[in-house]
Design a protein around this motif. Structure first.
Motif, PDB file in Angstrom:
ATOM      1  N   UNK A 226       0.812  -1.205   0.000  1.00 56.13           N
ATOM      2  CA  UNK A 226       0.000   0.000   0.000  1.00 56.13           C
ATOM      3  C   UNK A 226       0.842   1.250   0.000  1.00 56.13           C
ATOM      4  N   UNK A 227       2.133   1.117  -0.319  1.00 55.23           N
ATOM      5  CA  UNK A 227       3.043   2.238  -0.215  1.00 55.23           C
ATOM      6  C   UNK A 227       2.671   3.423  -1.070  1.00 55.23           C
ATOM      7  N   UNK A 228       2.330   3.188  -2.345  1.00 54.32           N
ATOM      8  CA  UNK A 228       2.002   4.291  -3.244  1.00 54.32           C
ATOM      9  C   UNK A 228       0.736   5.005  -2.790  1.00 54.32           C
ATOM     10  N   UNK A 229      -0.261   4.233  -2.380  1.00 62.05           N
ATOM     11  CA  UNK A 229      -1.520   4.825  -1.912  1.00 62.05           C
ATOM     12  C   UNK A 229      -1.271   5.613  -0.631  1.00 62.05           C
ATOM     13  N   UNK A 230      -0.476   5.047   0.262  1.00 61.12           N
ATOM     14  CA  UNK A 230      -0.168   5.737   1.517  1.00 61.12           C
ATOM     15  C   UNK A 230       0.603   7.021   1.246  1.00 61.12           C
ATOM     16  N   UNK A 231       1.541   6.967   0.305  1.00 59.48           N
ATOM     17  CA  UNK A 231       2.329   8.162  -0.011  1.00 59.48           C
ATOM     18  C   UNK A 231       1.455   9.271  -0.578  1.00 59.48           C
ATOM     19  N   UNK A 232       0.514   8.910  -1.441  1.00 65.64           N
ATOM     20  CA  UNK A 232      -0.404   9.906  -2.005  1.00 65.64           C
ATOM     21  C   UNK A 232      -1.269  10.516  -0.916  1.00 65.64           C
ATOM     22  N   UNK A 233      -1.733   9.689   0.013  1.00 62.83           N
ATOM     23  CA  UNK A 233      -2.549  10.198   1.119  1.00 62.83           C
ATOM     24  C   UNK A 233      -1.744  11.150   1.989  1.00 62.83           C
ATOM     25  N   UNK A 234      -0.496  10.804   2.249  1.00 61.52           N
ATOM     26  CA  UNK A 234       0.341  11.683   3.072  1.00 61.52           C
ATOM     27  C   UNK A 234       0.519  13.045   2.403  1.00 61.52           C
ATOM     28  N   UNK A 235       0.737  13.045   1.082  1.00 56.96           N
ATOM     29  CA  UNK A 235       0.881  14.320   0.370  1.00 56.96           C
ATOM     30  C   UNK A 235      -0.394  15.141   0.442  1.00 56.96           C
ATOM     31  N   UNK A 236      -1.538  14.483   0.194  1.00 54.99           N
ATOM     32  CA  UNK A 236      -2.816  15.202   0.187  1.00 54.99           C
ATOM     33  C   UNK A 236      -3.137  15.772   1.566  1.00 54.99           C
ATOM     34  N   UNK A 237      -2.888  14.983   2.604  1.00 54.08           N
ATOM     35  CA  UNK A 237      -3.174  15.444   3.966  1.00 54.08           C
ATOM     36  C   UNK A 237      -2.259  16.612   4.329  1.00 54.08           C
ATOM     37  N   UNK A 238      -0.989  16.511   3.998  1.00 50.85           N
ATOM     38  CA  UNK A 238      -0.057  17.584   4.339  1.00 50.85           C
ATOM     39  C   UNK A 238      -0.388  18.872   3.583  1.00 50.85           C
ATOM     40  N   UNK A 239      -0.809  18.757   2.319  1.00 52.89           N
ATOM     41  CA  UNK A 239      -1.238  19.946   1.576  1.00 52.89           C
ATOM     42  C   UNK A 239      -2.432  20.607   2.261  1.00 52.89           C
ATOM     43  N   UNK A 240      -3.352  19.783   2.717  1.00 52.83           N
ATOM     44  CA  UNK A 240      -4.542  20.304   3.389  1.00 52.83           C
ATOM     45  C   UNK A 240      -4.171  20.978   4.708  1.00 52.83           C
ATOM     46  N   UNK A 241      -3.315  20.340   5.479  1.00 54.99           N
ATOM     47  CA  UNK A 241      -2.917  20.916   6.764  1.00 54.99           C
ATOM     48  C   UNK A 241      -2.144  22.227   6.567  1.00 54.99           C
ATOM     49  N   UNK A 242      -1.356  22.295   5.502  1.00 50.90           N
ATOM     50  CA  UNK A 242      -0.655  23.547   5.199  1.00 50.90           C
ATOM     51  C   UNK A 242      -1.650  24.657   4.873  1.00 50.90           C
ATOM     52  N   UNK A 243      -2.736  24.316   4.174  1.00 54.03           N
ATOM     53  CA  UNK A 243      -3.758  25.317   3.857  1.00 54.03           C
ATOM     54  C   UNK A 243      -4.452  25.798   5.128  1.00 54.03           C
ATOM     55  N   UNK A 244      -4.731  24.876   6.056  1.00 52.97           N
ATOM     56  CA  UNK A 244      -5.354  25.269   7.325  1.00 52.97           C
ATOM     57  C   UNK A 244      -4.456  26.252   8.066  1.00 52.97           C
ATOM     58  N   UNK A 245      -3.192  25.903   8.173  1.00 54.41           N
ATOM     59  CA  UNK A 245      -2.277  26.733   8.961  1.00 54.41           C
ATOM     60  C   UNK A 245      -1.905  28.032   8.245  1.00 54.41           C
ATOM     61  N   UNK A 246      -1.725  27.928   6.929  1.00 52.06           N
ATOM     62  CA  UNK A 246      -1.250  29.097   6.204  1.00 52.06           C
ATOM     63  C   UNK A 246      -2.332  30.034   5.714  1.00 52.06           C
TER      64      UNK A 246
END
Length: 302
Positions: A226-246
């Motif tokens: 599940x590495x590729x799927x997990x990696x994509x999820x990590x990117x999407x979540x981090x982009x979202x969290x950056x939008x919340x904070x920034x």
């Protein structure tokens, strides 16, 4: 002679009982993976129901805060939630047949009644009331999902099903999705008002921090493959969290349209649910292999 016959009969009876007990144990070992099938289906339905209630919550947050564009999308979500409640109720006889059910039909009907009440008075709710009621419903569903995963999959199949996959599927990733979902609902209202009140600011900061922690825990134990799927999820979540904070927390005047924020949050949540699906696939594959091995070795034949 009579004593010898009695002894022989007793020994024969003992052998028959031992053979029957051995056969029954083999049957149960083989039957357990098959019994887990309905539990996995029920858990999957709970996951889908959680996702639909979360989406409805986010839409309601924006709508009640003043964005009328979300109103037309609510009936479709409400119909999807009702359909899933019905599907779960249809499968409850399997769960209620267990010695210790994780939840029963009465629990499902009661929660569905609370959902129906929420829908019927939604127009009269404040954004906070809607948010809290949705959260209580999702919280109950998360409890059922975690209990099902632990009692029907993780514990009975320790050493058969990857423990990390079972835990990510039934606990870590659903809770991560809920943190993101709560942030979506709160942030959507903030984006509509273009102002983040202090209470919402504290909540969003906490949810962002909690999401990062859960993301790290799930990533450390992601199922093999599940590495590729997990990696994509990590990117999407981090982009979202950056939008919340920034774009919500780092500025006094919020300049992030509610529709854009909702879409960004939804992409992150969908990526997490895709990751969750990969973990479920790992669990299902392990169960199928266990059942197939039982067929091959002769286990399960009474």
């Amino acid at each position: 002679m009579t004593a010898m016959m009695t002894l022989s009969a007793a020994l024969g009876g003992g052998v028959l009982l031992a053979t029957a007990g051995w056969g029954l144990r083999r049957f149960r070992r083989h039957a357990r993976p098959r019994r887990a099938g309905p539990a996995l289906v029920r858990a999957s339905q709970l996951v889908e129901l959680i996702a639909q209630v979360q989406q409805h919550r986010g839409m309601c947050g924006a709508w009640l805060a003043g964005d009328a564009s979300f109103a037309a999308r609510l009936p479709e979500k409400q119909a999807a939630v009702s359909r899933l409640f019905s599907l779960i109720l249809e499968g409850m006889p399997d769960e209620e047949a267990e010695d210790h059910p994780c939840f029963v039909s009465h629990d499902v009907r009661l929660l569905r009644h609370r959902w129906d009440e929420l829908v019927s008075r939604l127009a009269d709710c404040t954004p906070e009331q809607s948010f809290q009621t949705h959260c209580r419903i999702v919280g109950r569903l998360l409890d059922w999902l975690a209990a099902t995963g632990e009692a029907r999959i993780e514990q009975p199949f320790a050493g058969v099903v990857p423990a990390a996959a079972a835990r990510n599927f039934a606990h870590r990733l659903p809770v991560l999705a809920e943190c993101l979902g709560q942030a979506r609902a709160l942030g959507s209202a903030v984006a509509v008002k273009r102002y983040c009140p202090p209470v919402a600011r504290v909540r969003l900061a906490f949810l962002a921090s909690r999401s990062e922690t859960l993301l790290g825990q799930a990533a450390d134990t992601a199922a093999e493959g599940g590495g590729a799927v997990a990696a994509e999820a990590r990117r999407a979540v981090r982009d979202y969290l950056e939008a919340i904070r920034g774009r919500l927390l780092a500025t006094r005047d919020v300049d992030l349209p509610a529709g854009e924020y909702f879409a960004l949050a939804t992409r992150a949540m969908e990526a997490v649910f895709a990751w969750l699906e990969a973990e479920k696939h790992a669990v299902a594959t392990a169960l199928r292999m266990a059942a197939r091995q039982g067929d091959t070795t002769g286990e399960g034949r009474p």
